[in-house]
Motif scaffolding. Structure first.
Motif, PDB file in Angstrom:
ATOM      1  N   LEU A 247       0.720 -10.030   6.218  1.00 58.58           N
ATOM      2  CA  LEU A 247      -0.723 -10.948   6.993  1.00 58.58           C
ATOM      3  C   LEU A 247      -0.134 -12.037   7.880  1.00 58.58           C
TER       4      LEU A 247
ATOM      5  N   ILE B 152      -7.273  -3.010   5.499  1.00 59.95           N
ATOM      6  CA  ILE B 152      -7.867  -3.824   4.981  1.00 59.95           C
ATOM      7  C   ILE B 152      -8.726  -5.132   5.022  1.00 59.95           C
TER       8      ILE B 152
ATOM      9  N   ASP C   8     -10.653  -8.344   5.765  1.00 64.65           N
ATOM     10  CA  ASP C   8     -10.487  -9.650   6.038  1.00 64.65           C
ATOM     11  C   ASP C   8     -12.000 -10.401   5.404  1.00 64.65           C
TER      12      ASP C   8
ATOM     13  N   THR D 174       0.946  -1.183   0.225  1.00 63.25           N
ATOM     14  CA  THR D 174       0.223   0.179   0.079  1.00 63.25           C
ATOM     15  C   THR D 174       0.824   0.950  -0.036  1.00 63.25           C
TER      16      THR D 174
ATOM     17  N   LEU E 230      -0.397  -3.318  13.245  1.00 61.74           N
ATOM     18  CA  LEU E 230      -1.683  -3.120  13.370  1.00 61.74           C
ATOM     19  C   LEU E 230      -2.805  -3.243  14.060  1.00 61.74           C
TER      20      LEU E 230
ATOM     21  N   VAL F   5       2.359  -4.362   3.383  1.00 63.51           N
ATOM     22  CA  VAL F   5       1.497  -5.063   5.368  1.00 63.51           C
ATOM     23  C   VAL F   5       1.920  -6.916   5.228  1.00 63.51           C
TER      24      VAL F   5
ATOM     25  N   VAL G 249      -5.282 -10.646  11.782  1.00 60.94           N
ATOM     26  CA  VAL G 249      -5.406 -10.617  10.175  1.00 60.94           C
ATOM     27  C   VAL G 249      -5.450 -12.109   9.816  1.00 60.94           C
TER      28      VAL G 249
ATOM     29  N   SER H  74      -5.943 -11.999   3.808  1.00 56.80           N
ATOM     30  CA  SER H  74      -6.925 -10.298   3.807  1.00 56.80           C
ATOM     31  C   SER H  74      -5.666  -9.672   3.249  1.00 56.80           C
ATOM     32  N   ARG H  75      -6.590  -8.228   1.939  1.00 58.18           N
ATOM     33  CA  ARG H  75      -6.891  -8.150   1.156  1.00 58.18           C
ATOM     34  C   ARG H  75      -6.661  -6.406   1.314  1.00 58.18           C
ATOM     35  N   ALA H  76      -5.367  -5.550   1.282  1.00 55.78           N
ATOM     36  CA  ALA H  76      -4.672  -4.524   1.499  1.00 55.78           C
ATOM     37  C   ALA H  76      -5.205  -3.005   1.110  1.00 55.78           C
TER      38      ALA H  76
END
Length: 681
Positions: free
Chosen positions: A224, A264, A266, A213, A243, A222, A247, A251-253
């Protein structure tokens, strides 16, 4: 007629349909701004060239596959202010540059001029997958994540290899594209105008699930697995800021921050986390969303946007977690697409490009139906002929339905990868197959997906984690939607062992071979396979072995491989080799201290110091002293030690002007020492 040409290599130019270049037409308002900028520069003494000016592109282009038209949506008004007839595949996305835009599908890329509305060349993409489009300074870019390729579009498009599969890209304000290699962990930069990766200055932990990001115009990784966010600053990867909440690895940021927070999503917890990474962080915000499958998150800078795939529901939230708005986008035979424009608005379009929901920077939602602009025509009323018979009622054609399940789906594991194959569904249900959606999920929860063309029957999935079992699913898609997915039997990518590092030491006529640094890469050792020149192959379970009876002067090449088992498969690892030459007999002499005897007289009498190596161990030899005038001045016996070495300092000599040396007889012949000149004293 357009002629598709292949994309070039790193620095080649694209072969286009016509040699003419589209003339750039600058909008009058923009021209006035640029001229005003030039006038200010002249008055203030600024010397920066006018051509360096770069304005953020406004609005968004969408391709309506039903009409074969590309429409431009004005983000501020949500009006359609331009349309261009252009060829493209169903479900294509449009990315725009300064003067041209590109309709991008899995199998074709079609260019058109955004000012003259002239269609240009058809370009063959470097991979059969739907890329991630990035609109930025120096771009636009297409990132083929699974294939590890980046295409920079423009007057001279180029293809850049990333060296392996990558995650979602991010871009900083200077136009640098940042990419995370999902296997090696390297974080690499592609500078504007570069034809290859500029550098990979930092690395994240290998095989850690994570995403990039941008916060404060710096790329942030990030992690995870660890729940830490690391800022890449120059050639340093920061220690990591927590964070604040756990998570899951899949997960995706969001690729941009939300008022300084990283967003993010989750999917396991059905929540969006907004984490503050500042030196004195505020408490993280957690937004719980309804169950479902979501795309996103995407940030406008002040709001975060998600789309629930099943119902096409668009959700937006503020940086404090408050819900901003909700709206539905049509489901038209595929998944909705989220795109962040250079104007920081988010554009959510349905799969057929017939509707766009515009998300303002504040999170507000406005609907923009995509309809062609047309000129009103005179109305003509037809009067029916009463004598004509009423025609029979025509039965409308049965509408298309989503396709059936793909046939014979199978997968084969590789090293950090898997290859999945399938056959077409038994019927396409009155609409041709436009694409296949391939998705995968590992036992750890991490997964992903890609889209390939409707003609594909196989694709490779890279960037998987060795030792993790994956289930891979394939679903066919036509204009009516996606059919049922079929999963291949689970596969576990595995890696053979790394090459051992062999080392040789020589003792008593024997070579002692040992090795170290053998990374079994998660496998269980079966044995080591050892080969040596002139010897039978060996299998050993220890980290060493001994070779005896080596002849002097012989060169032997040793090779070691580790044989392991992983997930029920036996793998032979990479070879590690070294070569060794067996030392032969050697004698070194020097003039020693002065001495006298009955046959050796002062002042020229001195000992001859002799050192013997490489002889047979524990063996008696005769050391023969010779000179240029006498072949055998004297011969005296000595015995070697267990290593075949000896030092003998009892020979003496006293004739100035002569050259002397020492020799011994061996089974392979007489061996002589170096020669020294006997100086007078």
């Amino acid at each position: 007629m357009s002629r598709a040409g292949p994309l070039p290599g790193r620095s080649g130019s694209l072969s286009r349909v016509s040699e003419r270049r589209n003339r750039k037409v600058v909008p009058l308002g923009l021209f006035a701004i640029v001229c005003a900028g030039a006038l200010v520069a002249a008055l203030t003494g600024a010397t920066a060239p006018l051509s360096a000016a770069r304005f953020a592109l406004s609005g968004h282009w969408v391709f309506n596959s039903d009409l074969g038209l590309a429409f431009h949506v004005n983000g501020a008004t949500t009006d359609i202010d331009a349309q261009v007839a252009v060829a493209g595949e169903r479900g294509s996305q449009v990315v725009q540059g300064e003067s041209n835009a590109y309709v991008v599908g899995p199998r074709s890329i079609t260019e058109f001029n955004t000012a003259t509305h002239e269609a240009g060349a058809a370009i063959a993409p470097p991979a059969d997958e739907m890329p991630v489009g990035v609109e930025a300074v120096g771009g636009p870019y297409l990132v083929y994540r699974n294939a590890g390729k980046v295409v920079r579009l423009g007057a001279a498009p180029v293809t850049v290899s990333t060296g392996g599969p990558v995650g979602d890209p991010v871009v900083t304000s200077n136009g640098t594209l940042w990419l995370h290699r999902t296997g090696s962990g390297a974080i690499c930069a592609l500078a504007p105008g570069a034809t290859e990766l500029s550098s990979c200055p930092v690395s994240a932990p290998k095989d850690h699930a994570g995403a990039l990001t941008v916060i404060g115009d710096k790329p942030v990784f990030v992690d995870l697995f660890t729940g830490l966010a690391h800022t890449a600053d120059g050639d340093t990867l920061g220690a990591g800021a927590p964070l604040g909440v756990p998570v899951s690895p899949n997960s995706r940021a969001a690729r941009h921050d939300v008022d300084g927070r990283v967003a993010i999503f989750d999917p396991e917890r059905h929540s969006v986390v907004l984490a503050d990474l500042s030196a004195t962080p505020a408490k993280p915000v957690t937004i719980v969303v309804p169950g479902g499958e979501y795309d996103g998150p995407v940030s406008t800078g002040s709001a975060v946007v998600l789309v629930e795939r099943q119902h096409g529901t668009v959700l937006s939230f503020g940086a404090d977690g408050s819900r901003k708005a909700t709206r539905s986008v049509k489901r038209t035979g595929g998944q909705p697409r989220l795109t962040r424009g250079e104007d920081k608005r988010v554009y959510v379009e349905d799969a057929a490009g017939t509707q766009i929901v515009v998300v303002g920077t504040d999170g507000s939602l406005r609907d923009a139906p995509v309809r062609p602009r047309s000129t009103p025509q005179p109305t003509t009323v037809a009067v029916p002929d009463p004598r004509a018979e009423t025609p029979p009622t025509q039965t409308s054609e049965e509408p298309a339905r989503p396709p059936g399940a793909p046939a014979a789906v199978s997968a084969v594991a590789g090293d950090g990868a898997a290859t999945v194959s399938w056959g077409p569904p038994p019927a396409d249900d009155r609409a041709p197959i436009s694409s296949y959606r391939v998705s995968w999920r590992g036992a750890s929860g991490a997964g992903g997906s890609l889209v390939v063309s409707g003609g594909a029957r196989q694709t490779a999935i890279n960037g998987l984690v060795n030792g993790v079992r994956y289930v891979i699913t394939v679903a066919a898609v036509n204009r009516a939607g996606a059919g049922p997915g079929v999963a291949a039997p689970g596969v576990t990518p595995v890696s053979a062992a790394a090459a051992p590092v062999p080392n040789v030491k020589y003792f008593n006529g024997s070579a002692v071979l040992t090795w170290a640094g053998t990374d079994l890469r998660g496998g269980t050792l079966v044995h080591y396979l050892v080969t040596a020149t002139g010897f039978p192959d060996r299998t050993v379970t220890t980290d060493g072995t001994v070779y005896s009876g080596l002849a002097s002067g012989r060169t032997v090449t040793f090779t070691v491989r580790a044989v392991t088992t992983t997930a029920g498969r036996t793998l032979t690892g990479a070879p590690g080799s070294t070569s060794f030459t067996v030392p032969g007999p050697s004698i070194a002499i020097s003039r020693g201290r002065a001495t006298t005897s009955d046959r050796c007289h002062a002042p020229d009498c001195a000992f001859v110091n002799a050192t013997f190596t490489g002889l047979a161990p524990n063996t008696q030899y005769g050391a023969q002293l010779s000179s240029t005038s006498t072949t055998n001045v004297v011969t005296e016996d000595f015995t070697t030690d267990a290593n075949g070495s000896a030092t003998y300092n009892k020979l003496n000599y006293d004739v100035p002007g002569e050259t002397v040396w020492v020799s011994v007889a061996t089974p392979s012949g007489r061996v002589s020492s170096n020669r020294i000149y006997w100086e007078p004293r």
